[in-house]
Motif scaffolding. Structure first.
Motif, PDB file in Angstrom:
ATOM      1  N   ARG A  68      16.456 -16.322   9.084  1.00  0.00           N
ATOM      2  CA  ARG A  68      17.093 -16.627   7.800  1.00  0.00           C
ATOM      3  C   ARG A  68      16.353 -15.958   6.646  1.00  0.00           C
ATOM      4  N   VAL A  69      15.040 -15.938   6.707  1.00  0.00           N
ATOM      5  CA  VAL A  69      14.253 -15.274   5.666  1.00  0.00           C
ATOM      6  C   VAL A  69      14.489 -13.769   5.709  1.00  0.00           C
ATOM      7  N   ILE A  70      14.449 -13.198   6.905  1.00  0.00           N
ATOM      8  CA  ILE A  70      14.622 -11.749   7.039  1.00  0.00           C
ATOM      9  C   ILE A  70      16.012 -11.330   6.576  1.00  0.00           C
ATOM     10  N   CYS A  71      17.032 -12.053   7.000  1.00  0.00           N
ATOM     11  CA  CYS A  71      18.395 -11.678   6.623  1.00  0.00           C
ATOM     12  C   CYS A  71      18.612 -11.821   5.121  1.00  0.00           C
ATOM     13  N   ARG A  72      18.031 -12.835   4.523  1.00  0.00           N
ATOM     14  CA  ARG A  72      18.164 -12.997   3.067  1.00  0.00           C
ATOM     15  C   ARG A  72      17.491 -11.829   2.346  1.00  0.00           C
ATOM     16  N   PHE A  73      16.323 -11.409   2.853  1.00  0.00           N
ATOM     17  CA  PHE A  73      15.619 -10.267   2.273  1.00  0.00           C
ATOM     18  C   PHE A  73      16.447  -8.992   2.409  1.00  0.00           C
ATOM     19  N   LEU A  74      16.978  -8.754   3.608  1.00  0.00           N
ATOM     20  CA  LEU A  74      17.758  -7.530   3.834  1.00  0.00           C
ATOM     21  C   LEU A  74      19.014  -7.506   2.975  1.00  0.00           C
ATOM     22  N   ASP A  75      19.657  -8.646   2.830  1.00  0.00           N
ATOM     23  CA  ASP A  75      20.843  -8.728   1.979  1.00  0.00           C
ATOM     24  C   ASP A  75      20.496  -8.408   0.531  1.00  0.00           C
ATOM     25  N   ALA A  76      19.394  -8.971   0.043  1.00  0.00           N
ATOM     26  CA  ALA A  76      18.973  -8.695  -1.334  1.00  0.00           C
ATOM     27  C   ALA A  76      18.592  -7.231  -1.505  1.00  0.00           C
ATOM     28  N   ARG A  77      17.918  -6.680  -0.509  1.00  0.00           N
ATOM     29  CA  ARG A  77      17.477  -5.284  -0.571  1.00  0.00           C
ATOM     30  C   ARG A  77      18.662  -4.328  -0.678  1.00  0.00           C
ATOM     31  N   ALA A  78      19.725  -4.635   0.034  1.00  0.00           N
ATOM     32  CA  ALA A  78      20.906  -3.772   0.034  1.00  0.00           C
ATOM     33  C   ALA A  78      21.947  -4.187  -1.003  1.00  0.00           C
ATOM     34  N   GLU A  79      21.717  -5.335  -1.651  1.00  0.00           N
ATOM     35  CA  GLU A  79      22.698  -5.894  -2.580  1.00  0.00           C
ATOM     36  C   GLU A  79      24.075  -5.965  -1.915  1.00  0.00           C
ATOM     37  N   ALA A  80      24.078  -6.515  -0.694  1.00  0.00           N
ATOM     38  CA  ALA A  80      25.276  -6.485   0.145  1.00  0.00           C
ATOM     39  C   ALA A  80      26.216  -7.660  -0.084  1.00  0.00           C
ATOM     40  N   GLY A  81      25.736  -8.737  -0.691  1.00  0.00           N
ATOM     41  CA  GLY A  81      26.606  -9.866  -0.984  1.00  0.00           C
ATOM     42  C   GLY A  81      26.925 -10.759   0.197  1.00  0.00           C
ATOM     43  N   LEU A  82      26.056 -10.766   1.208  1.00  0.00           N
ATOM     44  CA  LEU A  82      26.289 -11.628   2.367  1.00  0.00           C
ATOM     45  C   LEU A  82      25.938 -13.082   2.089  1.00  0.00           C
ATOM     46  N   TYR A  83      25.303 -13.328   0.958  1.00  0.00           N
ATOM     47  CA  TYR A  83      25.056 -14.688   0.473  1.00  0.00           C
ATOM     48  C   TYR A  83      25.749 -14.817  -0.882  1.00  0.00           C
ATOM     49  N   PRO A  84      27.088 -14.902  -0.903  1.00  0.00           N
ATOM     50  CA  PRO A  84      27.834 -14.875  -2.164  1.00  0.00           C
ATOM     51  C   PRO A  84      27.546 -16.109  -3.013  1.00  0.00           C
ATOM     52  N   GLU A  85      27.257 -15.898  -4.265  1.00  0.00           N
ATOM     53  CA  GLU A  85      26.861 -16.987  -5.154  1.00  0.00           C
ATOM     54  C   GLU A  85      27.948 -18.057  -5.266  1.00  0.00           C
ATOM     55  N   LYS A  86      29.203 -17.644  -5.270  1.00  0.00           N
ATOM     56  CA  LYS A  86      30.286 -18.615  -5.422  1.00  0.00           C
ATOM     57  C   LYS A  86      30.435 -19.513  -4.205  1.00  0.00           C
ATOM     58  N   ARG A  87      29.937 -19.074  -3.053  1.00  0.00           N
ATOM     59  CA  ARG A  87      30.038 -19.870  -1.825  1.00  0.00           C
ATOM     60  C   ARG A  87      28.666 -20.088  -1.195  1.00  0.00           C
ATOM     61  N   ILE A  88      27.617 -20.075  -2.010  1.00  0.00           N
ATOM     62  CA  ILE A  88      26.264 -20.035  -1.461  1.00  0.00           C
ATOM     63  C   ILE A  88      25.944 -21.259  -0.617  1.00  0.00           C
ATOM     64  N   TRP A  89      26.325 -22.458  -1.066  1.00  0.00           N
ATOM     65  CA  TRP A  89      25.934 -23.661  -0.316  1.00  0.00           C
ATOM     66  C   TRP A  89      26.720 -23.764   0.977  1.00  0.00           C
ATOM     67  N   ASP A  90      27.994 -23.376   0.929  1.00  0.00           N
ATOM     68  CA  ASP A  90      28.779 -23.350   2.169  1.00  0.00           C
ATOM     69  C   ASP A  90      28.209 -22.316   3.140  1.00  0.00           C
ATOM     70  N   THR A  91      27.875 -21.149   2.615  1.00  0.00           N
ATOM     71  CA  THR A  91      27.349 -20.088   3.470  1.00  0.00           C
ATOM     72  C   THR A  91      26.025 -20.502   4.117  1.00  0.00           C
ATOM     73  N   LEU A  92      25.131 -21.085   3.322  1.00  0.00           N
ATOM     74  CA  LEU A  92      23.841 -21.510   3.855  1.00  0.00           C
ATOM     75  C   LEU A  92      23.996 -22.638   4.875  1.00  0.00           C
ATOM     76  N   THR A  93      24.916 -23.552   4.624  1.00  0.00           N
ATOM     77  CA  THR A  93      25.127 -24.655   5.561  1.00  0.00           C
ATOM     78  C   THR A  93      25.741 -24.154   6.860  1.00  0.00           C
ATOM     79  N   LEU A  94      26.676 -23.221   6.758  1.00  0.00           N
ATOM     80  CA  LEU A  94      27.267 -22.639   7.965  1.00  0.00           C
ATOM     81  C   LEU A  94      26.208 -21.882   8.760  1.00  0.00           C
ATOM     82  N   GLU A  95      25.352 -21.139   8.073  1.00  0.00           N
ATOM     83  CA  GLU A  95      24.273 -20.437   8.758  1.00  0.00           C
ATOM     84  C   GLU A  95      23.335 -21.428   9.447  1.00  0.00           C
TER      85      GLU A  95
END
Length: 200
Positions: A68-95
């Motif tokens: 989870r830490v690595i994927c969050r870092f990689l997403d931020a590094r690429a600015e890929a939007g895999l942790y979308p702010e509008k759905r962040i809590w749903d996304t984190l809970t699903l993960e």
């Protein structure tokens, strides 16, 4: 960067899928590691004191570990939007749901593989599978709308978790009674990132 890696690990697969989906695969050297809960690889232990894979060794900054830490870092590094702010809590809970399912499935494998046969607890194994089953039921009844939405880290985690069930627990027939989740995974599993990281 270097990724401490084992292709059979569902948590490593999660990182690999993220690397592919965010276009960063060529930025990371993969270092295969043979490790187990009772015999930690020395190089891995020096990178991650907990002794677990994946671990991402960076040129600048401390090693990152836990998928989870690595994927969050990689997403931020690429600015890929895999942790979308509008759905962040749903996304984190699903993960977290997917990772919990996967943790329990891995624990069953460890119980059967590393504990002396006469000490293997079937009650404990079935307790772990009950966690898997409850998570699968939650995915089927609560999360299909999210799973069918735009790609995010929750979907990647679920895809890798279900792939691990096929890989290590196919006799459990997790698809039975979960037609929506089964259909979703059939489609999601055809993504190039999933096909190219499928354990053999």
């Amino acid at each position: 960067m270097k990724l401490m890696h084992s292709p059979a690990s569902p948590f490593v697969r999660k990182v690999m899928v993220t690397l592919i989906e965010t276009g960063q695969l060529d930025d990371v050297e993969r270092v295969n590691v043979a490790t187990s809960p009772i015999a930690t690889d020395a190089e891995l232990a020096s990178a991650n004191p907990v002794g677990k894979i994946p671990a991402l060794i960076r040129e600048n900054g401390p090693t990152l570990y836990d998928s989870r830490v690595i994927c969050r870092f990689l997403d931020a590094r690429a600015e890929a939007g895999l942790y979308p702010e509008k759905r962040i809590w749903d996304t984190l809970t699903l993960e977290a749901t997917a990772d919990g399912l996967t943790d329990a499935a891995v624990a069953i494998v460890y119980e059967e593989r590393f504990r002396p046969k006469e000490h293997v607890s079937m009650d404990w194994i079935e307790g772990q599978w009950a966690k898997v089953s409850r998570a699968l039921d939650a995915l089927e009844t609560r999360w299909m709308s999210h799973l069918n939405g735009p790609l995010d880290m929750g979907q990647i985690a679920v895809g890798c978790g279900l792939g691990y069930l096929d890989f290590r627990h196919d006799v459990r027939s997790w698809r039975t009674g979960r037609e929506g989740l089964s259909a979703w995974f059939e489609k999601f599993g055809q993504r190039e990132s999933m096909l190219s990281t499928k354990p053999g």
